[in-house]
Structure formats: C-alpha cells, structure tokens
Scaffold this motif. Structure first.
Motif, PDB file in Angstrom:
ATOM      1  N   PRO A  59      -7.138  -7.022   7.012  1.00 24.05           N
ATOM      2  CA  PRO A  59      -7.947  -5.460   6.799  1.00 24.05           C
ATOM      3  C   PRO A  59      -7.315  -4.302   7.022  1.00 24.05           C
ATOM      4  N   ASP A  60      -6.041  -4.323   6.465  1.00 26.85           N
ATOM      5  CA  ASP A  60      -5.321  -2.947   6.804  1.00 26.85           C
ATOM      6  C   ASP A  60      -4.779  -2.536   5.559  1.00 26.85           C
ATOM      7  N   GLY A  61      -5.602  -2.984   4.580  1.00 22.53           N
ATOM      8  CA  GLY A  61      -4.807  -2.272   3.238  1.00 22.53           C
ATOM      9  C   GLY A  61      -5.509  -0.710   2.482  1.00 22.53           C
ATOM     10  N   PRO A  62      -4.861  -0.114   1.947  1.00 25.46           N
ATOM     11  CA  PRO A  62      -5.274   0.992   1.319  1.00 25.46           C
ATOM     12  C   PRO A  62      -6.775   0.579   0.111  1.00 25.46           C
ATOM     13  N   GLY A  63      -7.339   1.520  -0.180  1.00 25.65           N
ATOM     14  CA  GLY A  63      -8.313   1.252  -1.042  1.00 25.65           C
ATOM     15  C   GLY A  63      -9.496   1.211  -0.550  1.00 25.65           C
ATOM     16  N   PRO A  64     -10.563   1.267  -1.354  1.00 20.46           N
ATOM     17  CA  PRO A  64     -12.210   1.443  -0.701  1.00 20.46           C
ATOM     18  C   PRO A  64     -12.477   0.150   0.178  1.00 20.46           C
ATOM     19  N   ALA A  65     -11.802  -0.951  -0.176  1.00 18.58           N
ATOM     20  CA  ALA A  65     -12.350  -2.308   0.828  1.00 18.58           C
ATOM     21  C   ALA A  65     -11.509  -2.389   2.008  1.00 18.58           C
ATOM     22  N   GLY A  66     -10.191  -1.479   2.014  1.00 21.25           N
ATOM     23  CA  GLY A  66      -9.156  -1.740   3.040  1.00 21.25           C
ATOM     24  C   GLY A  66      -8.620  -2.942   3.347  1.00 21.25           C
ATOM     25  N   LEU A  67      -8.415  -3.767   2.186  1.00 24.84           N
ATOM     26  CA  LEU A  67      -7.952  -5.121   2.339  1.00 24.84           C
ATOM     27  C   LEU A  67      -6.548  -5.146   1.577  1.00 24.84           C
ATOM     28  N   ARG A  68      -5.783  -5.972   2.401  1.00 26.29           N
ATOM     29  CA  ARG A  68      -4.214  -6.395   1.706  1.00 26.29           C
ATOM     30  C   ARG A  68      -4.325  -7.802   1.469  1.00 26.29           C
ATOM     31  N   TYR A  69      -4.177  -8.094   0.121  1.00 24.41           N
ATOM     32  CA  TYR A  69      -3.969  -9.666  -0.061  1.00 24.41           C
ATOM     33  C   TYR A  69      -2.591  -9.717  -0.082  1.00 24.41           C
ATOM     34  N   CYS A  70      -1.994 -10.599   1.058  1.00 22.96           N
ATOM     35  CA  CYS A  70      -0.459 -10.715   0.993  1.00 22.96           C
ATOM     36  C   CYS A  70      -0.171 -11.974   0.153  1.00 22.96           C
ATOM     37  N   ILE A  71       0.461 -12.212  -0.966  1.00 24.91           N
ATOM     38  CA  ILE A  71       0.580 -13.321  -1.635  1.00 24.91           C
ATOM     39  C   ILE A  71       1.770 -13.746  -1.770  1.00 24.91           C
TER      40      ILE A  71
END
Length: 141
Positions: free
Chosen positions: A103-115
């Motif tokens: 839950p530390d990503g940019p963008g509207p949802a604040g998510l970071r999918y680390c793949i």
C-alpha cells in the motif's frame, strides 16, 4: 498442465518463482528497468497482467506497477513467510506466484504491485496484434 511440464518449459528461475513462490534478485532481473511500451503477460498462461503505462520505478529493483490490466486475473493471498505479513499476488488462471502488492504506491489506489520479471513475458506494443493481443492496442493510442 502438470508441474513436470512447466519444469521442461520454463527456465529454472521462472519455475522457482512461479511454482515455488520464489523471488528473483533485485536489480538483476529482466524488466526492473525496462521502459519499452507494451504489456506484460503471465509467463504460464499468457493472460495480460500489466501495462507499461502503469509501470514505474519504485526503487526496489523489481518491476512495479500501480494497477493490473484486468483485476479479475489477479488473486491476493496473505503471505506470512519470512516473519513478515504481506499480500502475495498470484495469477488467477495459472495460479502462479507473481510477487506482492504493497500500500505504498503512487496513483489513485496507492498500490505498488512488485512483480518478479521471471513470472512475466513482455509483448511490445507494435507486436500486440501479431501475438494475439490486438484488443490491447487501444491502451497505447
């Protein structure tokens, strides 16, 4: 397809990541700093997972995305391995391990999918039609 079939078709790293919930080394994987336009698909099923438009440099050493192309193709599971509580991300169709979401990503949802790069295959935007992903050309107009 059985696990034995995957082992024959995948590299040892791809097999370890997707079938045994492994993790590839940061900054030493194929797509962490990849900037070409296109989509990233599941190495097992070929299902579209992420767009280059949603990819960003999170500084973590793995490809990071703000959102999936099709949320229905992503399954989230609690992961308590290594003494941490995280949310694992798996592909729905192939049930392969992809990475984790934070839950530390940019963008509207604040998510970071680390793949993990080893769980992905990249399709350049100019090859989408040729590779059978023509419906995703619209993402790049």
């Amino acid at each position: 397809m059985k696990k034995d079939d995957f082992q024959k078709r995948l590299t040892p790293l791809q097999f370890e990541v997707t079938q045994n919930n492994g993790t590839e080394p940061p900054f030493q994987n194929e797509y962490w700093d990849h900037e070409e336009e296109g989509i990233y698909v599941d190495i097992i099923s070929g299902k579209p997972l992420f767009s280059s438009h949603d990819k960003y440099d999170a500084g973590c050493g793995w490809p990071s995305f703000t959102k999936p192309i099709e949320e229905s193709e992503i399954v989230e599971k609690e992961d308590v391995s290594y003494g941490m509580v995280r949310t694992e991300v798996r592909s729905k169709t192939a049930d392969s391990h992809l990475g984790h979401v934070f839950p530390d990503g940019p963008g509207p949802a604040g998510l970071r999918y680390c793949i993990n790069s080893a769980a992905l295959r990249f399709i350049p935007k100019d090859k989408l039609e040729e590779e059978g992903y023509g419906e995703y050309v619209k993402l790049f107009r």
